[in-house]
Write a protein that holds these residues in place. Sequence first.
Motif, short mmCIF file in Angstrom:
data_model
loop_
_atom_site.label_atom_id
_atom_site.label_comp_id
_atom_site.label_asym_id
_atom_site.label_seq_id
_atom_site.Cartn_x
_atom_site.Cartn_y
_atom_site.Cartn_z
N TYR A 33 0.87 -1.17 0.02
CA TYR A 33 -0.10 0.06 0.18
C TYR A 33 0.78 1.40 0.09
N LEU A 37 0.31 5.09 -2.18
CA LEU A 37 0.25 6.18 -1.48
C LEU A 37 1.07 7.16 -2.23
N SER A 113 -7.12 14.05 -3.99
CA SER A 113 -7.53 12.72 -4.39
C SER A 113 -7.17 11.92 -5.69
N THR A 122 -7.65 7.15 -3.09
CA THR A 122 -6.39 7.61 -1.83
C THR A 122 -6.62 8.98 -1.74
N VAL A 146 -3.56 10.90 5.32
CA VAL A 146 -3.58 10.08 3.98
C VAL A 146 -4.24 8.86 4.38
N GLU A 147 -5.48 8.54 3.52
CA GLU A 147 -6.24 7.45 3.55
C GLU A 147 -6.18 6.60 2.36
N ARG A 148 -6.27 5.18 2.26
CA ARG A 148 -6.55 4.36 1.17
C ARG A 148 -7.72 3.66 1.44
#
Length: 225
Positions: A33, A37, A113, A122, A146-148
């Motif tokens: 992952y 990112l 995004s 992301t 930061v989000e996935r």
Amino acid sequence: MATLAPPPSGSQAVRPRVGQSWLWRLQLLLSNYLPLLLMALLAAGTWWLVKNTPAPDGPMEPVPPRHVPDYRMEGFELQRFDAQGQLRFRIEGAEMRHYPDTDTIEIDQVRLSATGPDGSLTLATAKRAVGNGDGSELQLMGDVSVERYEAGKDGVLADQPRLRMDGEFLHAFLNRELLRSHLPTRLRYAGGDIQARSFEYNHLDGRLSFGGRSHARIAPRSPRP
């Protein structure tokens, strides 16, 4: 500093020792992952923002370099689509400024995004972003998140992020394929929560390093039936 090397593969693969099982699981997850990112941050970075900046109306006389912006964009939203017309990247911010003396771009209240070919998403937010003119570096500063999110087979995004990073600073390098922070960072993922004093992920050799004292909470695996 603790360093996690890439897990062995093929005929050289070995079963991790019990005491290393959570490290093994973490390395496998982050090796999958963190590159995503990294690529999302850089692909949505400043290199294509420069292409969208306003051009001067005519020739300008040279002036002594000063650290003052030569243009500003307020309340902006820039989007990038692929060849099939699908939205891939979006950058929003309260204000963007370009400084010609250092060829850098600053963005206040930045929101990034990136949507992958599989529909995964992301998201990255920060109080401020700074990038250089050629887009080889991007720094996020202040309340960095930061989000996935993964997409299911039906294309519907998951309700909760698969991986989340929170901190005060994140530095991404395009040419070196590197993510780094010298400030405390929290990594949360399914079954785990790590708080590190600093970290560095090098995608070229797949190494993840934690600096200083780090704390980890790992949920036990469910027993096999």
